[in-house]
Write a protein that holds these residues in place. Structure first.
Motif, mmCIF file in Angstrom:
data_model
loop_
_atom_site.group_PDB
_atom_site.id
_atom_site.type_symbol
_atom_site.label_atom_id
_atom_site.label_comp_id
_atom_site.label_asym_id
_atom_site.label_seq_id
_atom_site.Cartn_x
_atom_site.Cartn_y
_atom_site.Cartn_z
ATOM 1 N N GLY A 63 0.767 -1.241 0.000
ATOM 2 C CA GLY A 63 0.000 0.000 0.000
ATOM 3 C C GLY A 63 0.795 1.287 0.000
ATOM 4 N N ALA A 64 2.129 1.207 -0.016
ATOM 5 C CA ALA A 64 2.916 2.434 -0.095
ATOM 6 C C ALA A 64 2.691 3.090 -1.456
ATOM 7 N N GLU A 65 2.582 4.391 -1.445
ATOM 8 C CA GLU A 65 2.392 5.161 -2.681
ATOM 9 C C GLU A 65 3.762 5.487 -3.279
ATOM 10 N N ALA A 66 4.013 5.025 -4.498
ATOM 11 C CA ALA A 66 5.281 5.293 -5.182
ATOM 12 C C ALA A 66 5.262 6.728 -5.702
ATOM 13 N N VAL A 67 6.227 7.530 -5.228
ATOM 14 C CA VAL A 67 6.299 8.942 -5.607
ATOM 15 C C VAL A 67 7.754 9.337 -5.824
ATOM 16 N N PRO A 68 8.009 10.424 -6.565
ATOM 17 C CA PRO A 68 9.388 10.921 -6.700
ATOM 18 C C PRO A 68 9.930 11.417 -5.355
ATOM 19 N N ALA A 69 11.245 11.443 -5.227
ATOM 20 C CA ALA A 69 11.898 11.874 -3.984
ATOM 21 C C ALA A 69 11.458 13.277 -3.572
#
Length: 92
Positions: A63-69
């Motif tokens: 469930g972690a949301e993949a996002v840019p740094a």
């Protein structure tokens, strides 16, 4: 209230690339998620967990949301959860 993870692009131990896992709501939420992911507490650094590249996909499946740094940092700041290293100023 989200758990966020950036892409594994940060070089680190064991020749692996590493991601940063954060919460934009609370450290309690972050610690609970890290336990579910199997990341030991020694992986926690001030405001994030370091996650090896071989756990990235599992984090997203949990469930972690993949996002840019840059989104990780912005959301930490917005939530008031960004903790800087002593003696180092954060970029504006």
């Amino acid at each position: 209230m989200s758990i966020l993870i950036d892409p594994p692009v940060w070089p680190g131990p064991r020749g692996l690339l590493w991601s940063h896992l954060v919460s934009d709501s609370s450290f309690a939420e972050l610690h609970a998620f890290a336990r579910r992911l199997g990341i030991p507490e020694r992986g926690f650094h001030r405001d994030h967990y370091d996650v090896p590249e071989d756990r990235y996909d599992h984090a997203v499946r949990l469930g972690a949301e993949a996002v840019p740094a840059r989104v990780v940092v912005a959301r930490l700041h917005a939530a008031g959860l960004r903790r800087r290293k002593h003696g180092r100023a954060l970029a504006p």
